[in-house]
Design an enzyme around this catalytic site. Structure first.
Site, PDB file in Angstrom:
ATOM      1  N   ASP A   8      81.159  31.242  22.842  1.00 10.17           N
ATOM      2  CA  ASP A   8      82.044  30.180  23.312  1.00 10.17           C
ATOM      3  C   ASP A   8      83.481  30.722  23.441  1.00 10.17           C
ATOM      4  OD1 ASP A   8      83.150  27.577  23.733  1.00 10.17           O
ATOM      5  OD2 ASP A   8      83.473  27.347  21.574  1.00 10.17           O
ATOM      6  N   ASP A  10      86.906  28.443  23.554  1.00 12.36           N
ATOM      7  CA  ASP A  10      87.967  27.760  22.812  1.00 12.36           C
ATOM      8  C   ASP A  10      87.675  27.680  21.313  1.00 12.36           C
ATOM      9  OD1 ASP A  10      89.281  27.311  25.239  1.00 12.36           O
ATOM     10  OD2 ASP A  10      88.037  25.552  25.615  1.00 12.36           O
ATOM     11  N   ASP A 114      81.956  26.777  18.008  1.00 14.19           N
ATOM     12  CA  ASP A 114      82.581  26.049  16.896  1.00 14.19           C
ATOM     13  C   ASP A 114      82.209  24.571  16.894  1.00 14.19           C
ATOM     14  OD1 ASP A 114      84.207  25.827  19.298  1.00 14.19           O
ATOM     15  OD2 ASP A 114      85.637  24.713  18.056  1.00 14.19           O
TER      16      ASP A 114
HETATM   17 MG   LIG Z   1      84.871  25.850  21.285  1.00 14.07          MG
END
Ligand SMILES: [Mg+2]
Length: 150
Positions: A8, A10, A114
């Site tokens: 991922d 961000d 996340d």
């Molecule tokens: Mg993320």
């Protein structure tokens, strides 16, 4: 055949809170609760600590892709994420950027993310929850994946 690894962007490869912290106060106020829609916010993201070196190392041992979601209401984000991958990951990221709101549709062995949003929680492989107690940072993730490439 190499195992497939998705990463991922961000808060995993890129430091989103640091970019928010650099915004002028009036912009933060105007985009409250939708800060990912600030035009150009994705242009100058700083990498998370050890993110780039970890990605480059893992990309040699896994079939590695960047699996990210770009905000639907922020068209520049789609371009800015491509520029970021080119600038920071270079050859290791070449034609390996996937922007989607349905991460679960990508087949593979590992996803470092996340959050569980945008399909990450339904990913059919192993979801490595970045920022969790078990995987607080890149050294922890890289250490875990080191022995799992075969
Ligand atoms: Mg993320």
């Amino acid at each position: 055949m190499k195992k497939v690894l998705y990463v991922d962007m961000d808060n995993v490869l890129t430091d989103f809170p640091a970019a928010i912290a650099r915004l002028p106060r009036d912009v933060v106020a105007a985009y409250e609760r939708k800060l990912d829609e600030v035009p150009g916010i994705f242009a100058d993201m700083l990498p998370m600590p050890h993110a780039v070196e970890s990605f480059l190392d893992l990309a040699e041992r896994f079939d590695t892709y960047i699996l990210s979601t770009a905000p639907w209401e922020n068209p520049s984000a789609w371009t800015d994420k491509l520029h970021w991958v080119k600038r920071h990951l270079g050859e290791a990221g070449y034609k390996r950027l996937i922007l989607t709101h349905h991460k679960n549709l990508n087949r593979g062995d590992f996803l470092v993310d996340d959050r569980t949003k945008n399909g990450a929680g339904e990913f059919a492989g192993e979801h490595i929850l970045f920022g969790s107690e078990k995987f607080p940072d890149w050294p922890a993730v890289a250490g875990y994946l080191r022995d799992r490439d075969t």
